[in-house]
Design an enzyme around this catalytic site. Sequence first.
Site, PDB file in Angstrom:
ATOM      1  N   SER A   1     -12.585  35.010  -1.800  1.00 12.90           N
ATOM      2  CA  SER A   1     -13.718  35.897  -1.657  1.00 12.90           C
ATOM      3  C   SER A   1     -14.273  35.577  -0.280  1.00 12.90           C
ATOM      4  CB  SER A   1     -14.724  35.584  -2.763  1.00 12.90           C
ATOM      5  OG  SER A   1     -15.729  36.557  -2.808  1.00 12.90           O
TER       6      SER A   1
ATOM      7  N   GLU B   1      -8.052  36.977  -8.375  1.00 11.12           N
ATOM      8  CA  GLU B   1      -8.902  36.754  -7.211  1.00 11.12           C
ATOM      9  C   GLU B   1      -8.673  35.331  -6.706  1.00 11.12           C
ATOM     10  OE1 GLU B   1     -13.126  37.319  -7.912  1.00 11.12           O
ATOM     11  OE2 GLU B   1     -13.540  35.936  -6.252  1.00 11.12           O
TER      12      GLU B   1
END
Length: 423
Positions: free
Chosen positions: A351, A348
């Site tokens: 976001s 990740e």
Amino acid sequence: MLSIQLIREHPDQVRAAMALRHTETPLEEILALDEERRKLLHEAEDLRARRNEVSRELGRTREANPQAFEALRAEMRQVGDRIRELESAVAQVEERLEQLLLLLPNLPDPSVPEGAGEEDNSILRTEGEPRSFAFTPLPHWELGERLGIIDFERGVKLSGSRFYVLKGLGARLQRALIAWMLDFHTARGYTEVYPPALVKGEVMRGAGQLPKFFDNLYRDAEEDLFLIPTAEVPVTNLYRDEILSPEALPIYHVACTPCFRREKVSAGRDVRGIKRVHQFEKVEMYKFVAPETSGAELERMLADAEELCRLLEVPHRVVQICTGDLGFSAAKTYDLELWAPGCGEWLEVSSVSNCADFQARRANVRFRPEPNVRPQFPHTLNGSGLALPRTMIAVLEHYQQEDGSVRIPPVLLPYMGGVGVIK
RNA sequence: GGAGGGGUGGCCGAGCGGUUGAUGGCGGCGGUCUUGAAAACCGCAGUCCGCCUCACGGCGGGCCGUGGGUUCGAAUCCCACCCCCUCCGCCA
């Protein structure tokens, strides 16, 4: 923070939204406190109105009628005492009410798919083929160490576990990434800001970090300042307690700051490498926009972050976060993940969230849609663009060569001072 | 760190403890006038909470850096804290 009016008028709607998040919320107590608050306020205000009226009168009749003056004065003394009682009761109720309200997470946007948690997130799309290797790709901690660009041991020596030192072309690569990303975003209309990394408690509260995530923050107890876990925190509060003029929106900002996280809840996870560290750099996009535009603005912000992945020429995918996995302040979120062939996982690196008016209300940032109308809360959006350590991991692992060297992604060449390969 | 000065509405700037949300000016908005603009003149304009109203709006209360205190009543008096400015010292 949710509007108390909304909770009061549509408790069932709020209850349903919290159920989607799988969060227990003390709605009944909130409603009772709200009721109590208004009752006490009503009594106190009536008494104050009476006192104001009589006090004005007293000013005029003090000398004309001494007896009446003394009688009224005695009465008002009691009224004053009662007002003080009510005021302190109101203050108590409000404090408790605020405590509870500050712990309520944001309402999920209706377009967010239902789900219990991380396992119910869905992959919206994947772009780019994971590169096929004629050799076994190394994880970044081995690459970094062999190339002498990431020094884990000395990081630990200086500061303990989850700290590291970037050296030589490692530090240079990070600086190149930062400069490239800031240039990219500013060219797309984001105004660069460089905010403080130490902020007051109320600023943490404004962005939604406090009171709930106290344990994940580093703090200077002597000055009562907190180290930011993301630039989102200071940028959310840039226009705190301000009313922005009608033409001010939309506001787009980009900031690169260090981010500090104690990672208490992740103790023991991802301890190898630089995937999860206590201090890292992150380029963050942030928007203040008119409420009716935030849906489209979220898609554009996602596109901005995604374009970076494309330009880096590293495979990426977009994850739709379900209701049960949404962050505290977010109404809708997409995650962006880069493929890291060395450690064999999707990382990740971004976001991207629409927080609707949740943060604006907490930070009391408002705007006036047109002259002379009531101010209202803008919507705020934030998205990484991108987080440095994980982007570095993906770049190092994706661009590694059989001899252990690492090519520089073409898009970064202008920022690397003539270096094309780290070896 | 030491000494002094100061924090009032978007800005500047008044304010004997009692119709002061607060004089005045600038800026803003609306109008009159003008072919248009400027000037001039007239008018409107803060914010938060609560209540009433379908709504336009109305009523009450709070807000003069922040928090306490004194008082029947505080922008005005007292205390603490915060911030800004000037000078000195110290460190870069």
